[in-house]
Design an enzyme around this catalytic site. Structure first.
Site, PDB file in Angstrom:
ATOM      1  N   ARG A  89     -44.181   8.590  28.995  1.00  0.00           N
ATOM      2  CA  ARG A  89     -42.931   7.670  29.673  1.00  0.00           C
ATOM      3  C   ARG A  89     -43.023   8.181  31.150  1.00  0.00           C
ATOM      4  O   ARG A  89     -42.755   7.536  32.173  1.00  0.00           O
ATOM      5  CB  ARG A  89     -41.809   7.541  28.831  1.00  0.00           C
ATOM      6  N   ASP A 144     -26.820  -4.096  27.191  1.00  0.00           N
ATOM      7  CA  ASP A 144     -27.595  -3.164  26.957  1.00  0.00           C
ATOM      8  C   ASP A 144     -27.903  -2.304  28.067  1.00  0.00           C
ATOM      9  O   ASP A 144     -27.484  -2.604  29.245  1.00  0.00           O
ATOM     10  CB  ASP A 144     -29.194  -3.986  26.929  1.00  0.00           C
TER      11      ASP A 144
HETATM   12  C1  LIG Z   1     -33.983  -1.335  18.746  1.00  0.00           C
HETATM   13  S1  LIG Z   1     -33.039  -2.220  19.798  1.00  0.00           S
HETATM   14  C2  LIG Z   1     -32.195  -3.142  18.743  1.00  0.00           C
HETATM   15  C3  LIG Z   1     -31.741  -4.635  19.439  1.00  0.00           C
HETATM   16  C4  LIG Z   1     -30.825  -5.417  18.198  1.00  0.00           C
HETATM   17  N1  LIG Z   1     -29.465  -4.800  18.341  1.00  0.00           N
HETATM   18  C5  LIG Z   1     -31.673  -5.657  17.048  1.00  0.00           C
HETATM   19  O1  LIG Z   1     -31.204  -4.779  15.955  1.00  0.00           O
HETATM   20  O2  LIG Z   1     -32.632  -5.995  16.678  1.00  0.00           O
HETATM   21  C6  LIG Z   1     -31.890  -0.832  20.598  1.00  0.00           C
HETATM   22  C7  LIG Z   1     -31.187  -1.103  21.862  1.00  0.00           C
HETATM   23  O3  LIG Z   1     -30.368  -0.448  22.129  1.00  0.00           O
HETATM   24  C8  LIG Z   1     -30.411  -0.098  23.559  1.00  0.00           C
HETATM   25  N2  LIG Z   1     -29.677   1.259  23.869  1.00  0.00           N
HETATM   26  C9  LIG Z   1     -30.085   2.482  23.461  1.00  0.00           C
HETATM   27  N3  LIG Z   1     -28.958   3.280  23.852  1.00  0.00           N
HETATM   28  C10 LIG Z   1     -28.235   2.645  24.548  1.00  0.00           C
HETATM   29  C11 LIG Z   1     -26.959   2.984  25.151  1.00  0.00           C
HETATM   30  N4  LIG Z   1     -26.475   4.402  25.280  1.00  0.00           N
HETATM   31  N5  LIG Z   1     -26.132   2.100  25.734  1.00  0.00           N
HETATM   32  C12 LIG Z   1     -26.320   0.784  25.613  1.00  0.00           C
HETATM   33  N6  LIG Z   1     -27.607   0.466  25.008  1.00  0.00           N
HETATM   34  C13 LIG Z   1     -28.588   1.140  24.280  1.00  0.00           C
HETATM   35  C14 LIG Z   1     -31.897   0.083  24.030  1.00  0.00           C
HETATM   36  O4  LIG Z   1     -32.123  -0.208  25.361  1.00  0.00           O
HETATM   37  C15 LIG Z   1     -32.338  -1.235  23.212  1.00  0.00           C
HETATM   38  O5  LIG Z   1     -32.492  -2.406  23.511  1.00  0.00           O
END
Ligand SMILES: C[S@@+](CC[C@H](N)C(=O)[O-])C[C@H]1O[C@@H](n2cnc3c(N)ncnc32)[C@H](O)[C@@H]1O
Length: 278
Positions: free
Chosen positions: A36, A147
């Site tokens: 990354r 997000d």
């Molecule tokens: C695996 S996805 C899950 C999406 C959805 N909630 C689902 O269950 O299908 C996790 C998401 O959490 C977001 N994320 C990770 N750390 C975060 C943070 N500290 N604050 C807000 N969003 C976060 C990531 O960018 C990502 O889009």
């Protein structure tokens, strides 16, 4: 020539990611971090990991910190993921919420998809809720979808999905809430209908920062986000989310994210569903 990410820098970047968004990058994630970082070095023209670290931590270019965090987060999602949650919402949670509100003469319905990724979760929520309201015009329904990643939020706001992403959506919902069309390459795409887009507000929010809103929410979906956080960060987050729920409101977490071992005020309802008391 391939660059090598020195252990000292790996530790520095890991600590930075942890401080910024609560995600723990263990030793096994070194190759991922390096891949990354290579992308960010190419995009910025910075020639070493060390210089890049100083660049993002010096505060001279705040958007680059956002790009860096975007590149680290894992965004896997799909429509009606963990379908038991949507069944519970439609059959148990929502009827109870509507009944309570109706009796009190209230019409405010608020939902929050915290960690919404590319939008499938909040759009799924919107479809579930709207299709279970007798008279949607009677209700003041809003969904907040947040997000940390601006990259996924751009996709979510556009609300355009490839045919294979929408194929598991029940046909009556797909027909009712999507417009089918072709893109420039002649591929089939589906755009979320305006009436669905209008009830959702997409915002960038780091769940570990201050929240610039008061809530409260009838349901919070925070699924498959905490899985990347350590116990301490999870516990703090769950307690904060709990304080943003209405009395009797529900918190939905991912099925692989048990709250066991965390101290919080919520009552266990069923796997990955918790409720705030009255
Ligand atoms: C695996 S996805 C899950 C999406 C959805 N909630 C689902 O269950 O299908 C996790 C998401 O959490 C977001 N994320 C990770 N750390 C975060 C943070 N500290 N604050 C807000 N969003 C976060 C990531 O960018 C990502 O889009």
């Amino acid at each position: 020539m391939d660059r090598i990410l020195a252990e000292r820098l790996f530790v520095q970047f890991s600590q930075l990611v942890y401080q910024q968004c609560g995600i723990r990058l263990h030793e096994g994630k070194k190759a991922l971090l390096q891949a990354r970082l290579n992308k960010r070095l190419r995009a910025t023209g910075i020639s070493s990991y060390e210089d890049y670290y100083h660049h993002i931590t010096s505060g001279e270019n705040p958007p680059e910190m956002v790009h860096f965090l975007d590149s680290i987060s894992t965004n896997l999602t799909y429509f009606f993921r963990e379908s038991q949650h949507f069944e519970f919402l439609e059959n148990i949670a929502l009827p109870g919420i509507l009944d309570r509100k109706s009796k009190r003469g209230e019409n405010r319905l608020r939902f929050w998809s915290a960690g919404c990724s590319t939008g499938e979760e909040p759009y799924g929520l919107a479809m579930s809720i709207l299709s279970h309201l007798d008279d949607p015009r009677k209700w003041d329904l809003r969904i907040l979808a947040t997000d940390i990643s601006t990259r996924v939020l751009d996709v979510a706001c556009r609300g355009v999905y490839a045919a294979d992403k929408v194929k598991k959506i029940p046909p009556q919902l797909r027909h009712g809430y999507f417009i089918r069309r072709g893109n420039r390459n002649g591929e089939e795409e589906y755009e979320v209908a305006t009436n669905l887009k209008q009830i959702i507000s997409f915002r960038r929010l780091n769940l570990n920062d201050n929240y610039p809103f008061k809530g409260p929410f009838d349901c919070i979906f925070c699924r498959n986000v905490m899985i990347y956080f350590d116990k301490k960060t999870q516990e703090t987050l769950v307690n904060r989310l709990a304080s943003y729920l209405t009395q009797g409101g529900y918190l939905f977490v991912g099925h692989s994210e048990s709250l066991t071992g965390l101290s919080h005020p919520l009552t266990y309802v069923k796997p990955a569903v918790y409720q705030r008391g009255y």
